[in-house]
Design an enzyme around this catalytic site. Structure first.
Site, PDB file in Angstrom:
ATOM      1  N   GLY A   1     -26.401  73.905  38.413  1.00  0.00           N
ATOM      2  CA  GLY A   1     -26.191  75.222  37.806  1.00  0.00           C
ATOM      3  C   GLY A   1     -27.194  76.232  38.311  1.00  0.00           C
ATOM      4  CG  ASN A   2     -26.395  80.071  38.228  1.00  0.00           C
ATOM      5  OD1 ASN A   2     -26.547  80.744  37.222  1.00  0.00           O
ATOM      6  ND2 ASN A   2     -25.193  79.822  38.754  1.00  0.00           N
ATOM      7  CG  PHE A   3     -32.850  79.832  36.826  1.00  0.00           C
ATOM      8  CD1 PHE A   3     -33.283  78.903  35.894  1.00  0.00           C
ATOM      9  CD2 PHE A   3     -33.242  79.695  38.150  1.00  0.00           C
ATOM     10  CE1 PHE A   3     -34.122  77.863  36.269  1.00  0.00           C
ATOM     11  CE2 PHE A   3     -34.074  78.663  38.537  1.00  0.00           C
ATOM     12  CZ  PHE A   3     -34.514  77.737  37.599  1.00  0.00           C
ATOM     13  CB  SER A   4     -26.611  83.243  35.292  1.00  0.00           C
ATOM     14  OG  SER A   4     -25.930  84.167  34.481  1.00  0.00           O
TER      15      SER A   4
ATOM     16  CB  ALA B   1     -24.528  83.486  38.484  1.00  0.00           C
TER      17      ALA B   1
END
Ligand code: CTP
Length: 400
Positions: A211-214, A276
């Site tokens: 995943g990502n930090f969004s 994102a």
């Protein structure tokens, strides 16, 4: 809420006699917190639900509740109607809505509305059958036709114990709508808007994901601002938590987001892809938990579908993309705008501390296909969302 949108603005806040009158206290508190000048007007029935003293304490001014009060000049409603920059009625009961639509003036609230030339904001709250009654619908239609803004009630648990439509909109929504009206920005009325938010999560095994930090904050602010400006909003998000008036579709992966975007945007006027989306996902998803060993673990990733490209251009759908850039923000944004055939792009400056991913702040460059360019300095995400919708409105109005 945009700081400064309410500062010094003169709001006459009318309360009619429904159980939701207690929520009007929070509206008045939020308005005075935003430094608006508030004068509260109550119907006699409203004073049976909430004491005028509560409103006096929150608005720092006497409440007009009895227009036959011998102490008054008998002209309270005229003074207030001339003073007001906006007149709000929240909650507006079925009875009050009917009286406003017919132009009756048999107590101070309806008298003030009838005498005022200020914009009117009506926030209905009632039993679901009363709200859906053709007579109530006709009264609301007639108020709308005369320029009133109706802040739609939400679906939820009603005083009867049943679930249905008729719950007063949240105080935050009401105050945001008042801000939009006062600033001439209630300009998305009747539009259907789809916003995506958050980062997609691509599973690796039953307990892990890539995943990502969004944080989903930018997308949520865009959804809330659109709703405050009158749009019907569908928020497709990996991180739930929007207010109850926004239709929220919960998704996890890019594939799920694609399906939701295709479904929700089929009838939409504007699509804003603030999410994102993970560009890659694990090539294989293990069916059971990947165990720890002492050896390095290689992950093979494969490209994900490009949602904006898959949705494609459609006449009547204004497509907005986001781009995360570390340098050459504007030229990069222009290239993406062209490559994805977007109508408008919002370029984030990432890699700067205290803004962008996860933060409450953002700074962006907005570029539209029809030549509009806007530099938005570091502001709260709510304020950035306001600027983005201003730009979308401007670019849509100018046409392509
Ligand atoms: N987007 C999408 N589907 C993807 C990836 C991104 O619809 N699989 C959308 C995003 O929601 C965003 C825009 O496309 O609105 C961003 O485009 P992209 O080219 O992915 O931008 P960056 O992530 O900045 O791209 P890059 O990694 O190429 O710099």
């Amino acid at each position: 809420m945009n700081s400064g949108a309410l500062k010094g603005r003169r709001v006459v806040f009318g309360v009619s006699g429904g159980i939701a009158a207690y929520k009007a206290l929070e509206c008045v508190r939020l308005l005075t917190e935003g430094e608006a000048e508030v004068r509260v007007v109550m119907t006699p029935e409203a004073t049976r639900f909430v004491a005028p003293l509560s409103f006096e304490s929150l608005s720092y001014h006497p409440v007009a509740a009895d227009w036959l009060d011998a102490r008054g000049s008998g002209e309270t409603h005229i003074q207030l109607s001339e003073w007001a920059e906006v007149v709000v009625v929240a909650p507006a009961t079925a009875n009050t809505i009917a009286r406003l639509a017919l132009g009756l003036a048999d107590e101070v609230l309806s008298g003030t509305v009838l005498a005022s030339e200020a914009p009117l904001v009506v926030c209905p709250a009632m039993n679901d059958r009363m709200f859906s009654h053709p007579q109530t619908e006709a009264h609301l239609a007639s108020l709308r036709q005369r320029g009133a803004v109706v802040v739609e009630p939400a679906i939820g648990r009603l005083a009867s114990g049943k679930t249905g439509i008729g719950r007063l909109a949240s105080p935050e929504r009401i105050v945001a709508a008042i801000g939009a009206v006062l600033n001439g920005r209630r300009n998305l009325e009747g539009l259907r808007v789809v916003v995506t938010a958050g980062g997609t999560r691509e599973p690796l095994d039953p307990v892990r994901y890539v995943g990502n930090f969004s944080s989903g904050k930018m997308g949520r602010a865009l959804a809330e601002v659109a709703a405050a400006r009158g749009a019907r909003v569908s928020l497709i998000t990996t991180i739930p938590g929007a207010s109850e008036e926004i239709d929220e579709v919960r998704v996890t992966t890019a594939q799920e987001m694609l399906e939701a975007v295709q479904r929700e945007s089929a009838q939409a006027d504007v699509l804003v892809m603030a999410a994102a989306v993970a560009d890659y996902r694990p090539a294989e998803v293990a069916s059971s938990k990947i165990r720890r060993t002492s050896k390095p673990l290689d992950l093979r990733l494969q490209p994900n579908v490009d949602i904006l490209a898959a949705v494609g251009r459609r006449k009547g759908l204004f497509r907005v993309g986001f781009a995360a850039e570390t340098s050459d923000v504007e030229p990069q944004a222009r290239e993406k705008l062209k490559a994805k055939e977007l109508d408008l792009i919002v370029a984030n400056q990432v890699g700067v501390n205290g803004q962008g991913l996860g933060s409450d702040f953002n700074a962006v460059t907005i570029v539209s296909a029809n030549g509009l360019v806007r530099e938005v300095p570091r502001l709260t995400k709510w304020e950035v969302a306001e600027r983005v919708w201003d730009a979308i409105h401007e670019a849509r109005s100018a046409g392509r």
